[in-house]
Design an enzyme around this catalytic site. Sequence first.
Site, PDB file in Angstrom:
ATOM      1  N   LYS A  57      -2.595  -1.202  -9.898  1.00  0.00           N
ATOM      2  CA  LYS A  57      -2.783  -2.629  -9.569  1.00  0.00           C
ATOM      3  C   LYS A  57      -2.981  -3.406 -10.863  1.00  0.00           C
ATOM      4  O   LYS A  57      -4.108  -3.721 -11.263  1.00  0.00           O
ATOM      5  CB  LYS A  57      -3.980  -2.808  -8.633  1.00  0.00           C
TER       6      LYS A  57
HETATM    7  C1  LIG Z   1       1.536  -4.438  -3.925  1.00  0.00           C
HETATM    8  C2  LIG Z   1       0.579  -3.778  -2.993  1.00  0.00           C
HETATM    9  N1  LIG Z   1       1.013  -2.771  -2.204  1.00  0.00           N
HETATM   10  C3  LIG Z   1       0.200  -2.137  -1.350  1.00  0.00           C
HETATM   11  C4  LIG Z   1      -1.135  -2.494  -1.216  1.00  0.00           C
HETATM   12  C5  LIG Z   1      -2.030  -1.727  -0.294  1.00  0.00           C
HETATM   13  O1  LIG Z   1      -2.916  -0.918  -1.036  1.00  0.00           O
HETATM   14  P1  LIG Z   1      -4.319  -0.475  -0.477  1.00  0.00           P
HETATM   15  O2  LIG Z   1      -4.072   0.155   0.831  1.00  0.00           O
HETATM   16  O3  LIG Z   1      -4.845   0.485  -1.490  1.00  0.00           O
HETATM   17  O4  LIG Z   1      -5.142  -1.692  -0.376  1.00  0.00           O
HETATM   18  C6  LIG Z   1      -1.635  -3.544  -1.995  1.00  0.00           C
HETATM   19  C7  LIG Z   1      -3.025  -3.980  -1.853  1.00  0.00           C
HETATM   20  O5  LIG Z   1      -3.875  -3.590  -2.558  1.00  0.00           O
HETATM   21  C8  LIG Z   1      -0.773  -4.181  -2.925  1.00  0.00           C
HETATM   22  O6  LIG Z   1      -1.217  -5.158  -3.707  1.00  0.00           O
END
Ligand SMILES: Cc1ncc(COP(=O)(O)O)c(C=O)c1O
Length: 326
Positions: A158
């Site tokens: 992220k």
């Molecule tokens: C680009 C992206 N994909 C997928 C997710 C889902 O990730 P998570 O389940 O760890 O929140 C997120 C959110 O955090 C995201 O920003």
Amino acid sequence: MSTLPRYAYFKGNLVPYADAKIGVLTHALNYGTAVFGGIRGYWNAEEEELFVFRPDDHFRRFLDSAKLLNMAFDTTPLELVNAVRTLLQTEGLKQDMYVRPLAFYEDEGIGVRLHDLTPAISIVALPYGRYIDNEEGVRATISSWRRVNDNTIPPRGKIAGSYVNSALAKTDALRAGYDEAIVLNQTGHVCEGSAENIFVVRHGTVVTPPFTESILEGITRRTVIELMRDALGLTVVERPIDRTELYLAEEAFFTGTGVQIAAITSVDKRAIGTGKIGPVCSRLRALYFDVVRGRNKRYRSWCLPVYKSAPAEAELGIAATSTSVE
Ligand SMILES: Cc1ncc(COP(=O)(O)O)c(C=O)c1O
């Protein structure tokens, strides 16, 4: 505008939120050299307890994301989990909420690079409800923006700067009258939402893109794969997905900490399946909301209680075993 937090964990100390300040020349602000996390906490009214969902797994990914930006921290996921617990106890939230950890280069000066810089961590928490209003019927569109990839800005972490890519897709989708964007990767395969992983159901099998398709290594994705396989007895396959498979799917849904589990009921005005939330997504949502609120004994170790005694390190899954499905 949402209410601001009262406190922040800032560079190792708990301080009033107003004192957690950075200057306009900060490297992370100028060049996007930061990584972040997003963790939800759920209020369980029967137990009068706040449960934070899989904080240890979130902080492992957080430190992995930091590693991608050459940041080295002398801290462990467990120490960060404990910092969150202390922050939440001080903040005193007794409702559904969201935790936002951020690791950023704090140096103030000119010069694009990832070396000879000083990384710092902040964590704040604030009340939080739904990310998408209509979790039972998202109208999505395929974005004209392509997802970043592992050789541009690695999407498996992220990384703050790469969220410009998500923001471009999201704003265009909303302005065109949709609820959310679905982005394709550089090879034209279905990748994910602007801030969500994606699943489709085809011929009764649940399909989702693998990590090598330029997706974020989502914690909710891992969670729902395990729930669907082990608790719902469904077959889940990780493989690339063509755009037109979306149009022909019986069901499609987004997963993510923010969006939780949201049914995609149309893509570019084409109805997905019946055009209503389907049975896989409905069953999964019911199970998921029980799990995250600490109401399902089998998965209770994923939920960290904030106000009563915390489970031991081993119960948090910090030490030996990985809960990865990969
Ligand atoms: C680009 C992206 N994909 C997928 C997710 C889902 O990730 P998570 O389940 O760890 O929140 C997120 C959110 O955090 C995201 O920003």
